[in-house]
Design a protein around this motif. Structure first.
Motif, PDB file in Angstrom:
ATOM      1  N   GLU A  78       7.842  -6.946   5.195  1.00  0.00           N
ATOM      2  CA  GLU A  78       8.410  -5.611   5.375  1.00  0.00           C
ATOM      3  C   GLU A  78       8.823  -5.003   4.037  1.00  0.00           C
ATOM      4  N   ARG A  81       5.733  -3.750   2.347  1.00  0.00           N
ATOM      5  CA  ARG A  81       5.180  -2.550   2.975  1.00  0.00           C
ATOM      6  C   ARG A  81       6.074  -1.326   2.778  1.00  0.00           C
ATOM      7  N   ASN A  82       7.405  -1.499   2.924  1.00  0.00           N
ATOM      8  CA  ASN A  82       8.308  -0.352   2.936  1.00  0.00           C
ATOM      9  C   ASN A  82       9.082  -0.160   1.641  1.00  0.00           C
TER      10      ASN A  82
END
Length: 304
Positions: A78, A81-82
């Motif tokens: 995560e 990705r973020n």
């Protein structure tokens, strides 16, 4: 059977109503190279890292953690990705670690997982880490396994390669970086945490793995949950402060030292048994590499 539009893959079906994709080996190899490149790896680097003298790891920028106001950061996938700006890939080498390059600005966390899928669900560990970072402004990078290595059963093939490449080389982190030990009631019953503590209390010398002198300690111990600040830190240091690699092996191989994945113990124990000799050999290699080149007349001899 059917071909993909580009002609590079074949889909076949079977009587059990399953489908399988067959890919051109050349295309598959190229795709693997491209995927590895996205995470800073090559086949040559993977081969090199198997030697155990260097490896690349993903670190979290400490400034991002100091500013983070949530309960605890998410797992690496995560973050990647973020929040890709949180992550930085750095190569950790035995030679640079022996020279002391990582102690002042790189922090590694030793901690127990409180749940098989989430090590810090209530954020107690992160609160302790954040306080330590606020109190130690010189720290620029943090390594915490949940944030720094791909996690879970849903890892992609390349993420699995990343994970299995970094895991055998974790000793480089705990031997040469500053270490924050989050000591709870279960810490001294777990394989990984005790292994990490042993490494954190060592200093690499030409003799191998020696106890770290008081003035050169790289570790800090913070008690969380049910750990007793008065008794448990001295107990941990008494347990591991002066152990040899052979003594550590004898302790960690016992069945009452628990590990979630037995394969981890099976992989690390043989390495631990040889770690002292490996350290001596690596230090000798560093010393040889640092020697000035011999003058030409000393390298050649012409006999008359």
């Amino acid at each position: 059977m059917a071909f993909s539009p580009d002609g590079k893959s074949i889909v076949s079906g079977s009587d059990d109503k399953t489908l399988k994709v067959w890919e051109d080996p050349v295309v598959s190899a190229e795709r693997r190279r491209e995927d590895l490149a996205k995470v800073g790896l090559t086949n040559a680097l993977l081969q090199e890292y198997q030697e155990g003298k260097r490896c690349s790891f993903w670190f979290i920028r400490a400034a991002q953690l100091r500013d983070f106001s949530g309960t605890t950061p998410p797992r690496m996938q995560e973050l990647r990705r973020n929040h890709p700006d949180w992550l930085e890939q750095r190569k950790i080498s035995f030679a640079d670690g022996y020279a002391g390059f990582y102690v002042s600005d790189t922090l590694v966390i030793s901690h127990c997982w409180e749940d098989p899928t989430q090590p810090d669900g209530k954020g107690v560990q992160f609160a302790a880490i954040k306080k330590h970072l606020v109190d130690n402004k010189a720290i620029k990078w943090v390594w915490f396994d949940f944030w720094s290595m791909p996690q879970g059963m849903d890892k992609t093939e390349v993420e699995d390669v990343e994970f299995t490449t970094m895991l055998p080389n974790i000793n480089l982190l705990y031997l040469f970086c500053s270490v924050l030990i989050l000591l709870d009631g279960s810490y001294m019953s777990r394989f990984w945490t005790q292994f990490e503590a042993f490494l954190s209390f060592r200093k690499v010398t030409p003799n191998g793995l020696d106890p770290t002198p008081l003035s050169e300690r790289r570790d800090a111990v913070i008690c969380i949950h049910n750990a007793n600040p008065k008794y448990d830190p001295p107990k941990l240091r008494d347990m591991w402060g002066d152990k040899t690699a052979e003594q550590a092996y004898a302790i960690l191989e016992k069945p009452d030292v628990k590990v979630t994945n037995q394969k981890d113990k099976d992989m690390q124990l043989p390495k631990l048994k040889k770690l002292n000799e490996f350290a001596k050999s690596a230090v000798a290699d560093v010393a040889i590499a640092a020697l000035p080149p011999a003058p030409p007349h000393a390298r050649t001899c012409q006999c008359l």
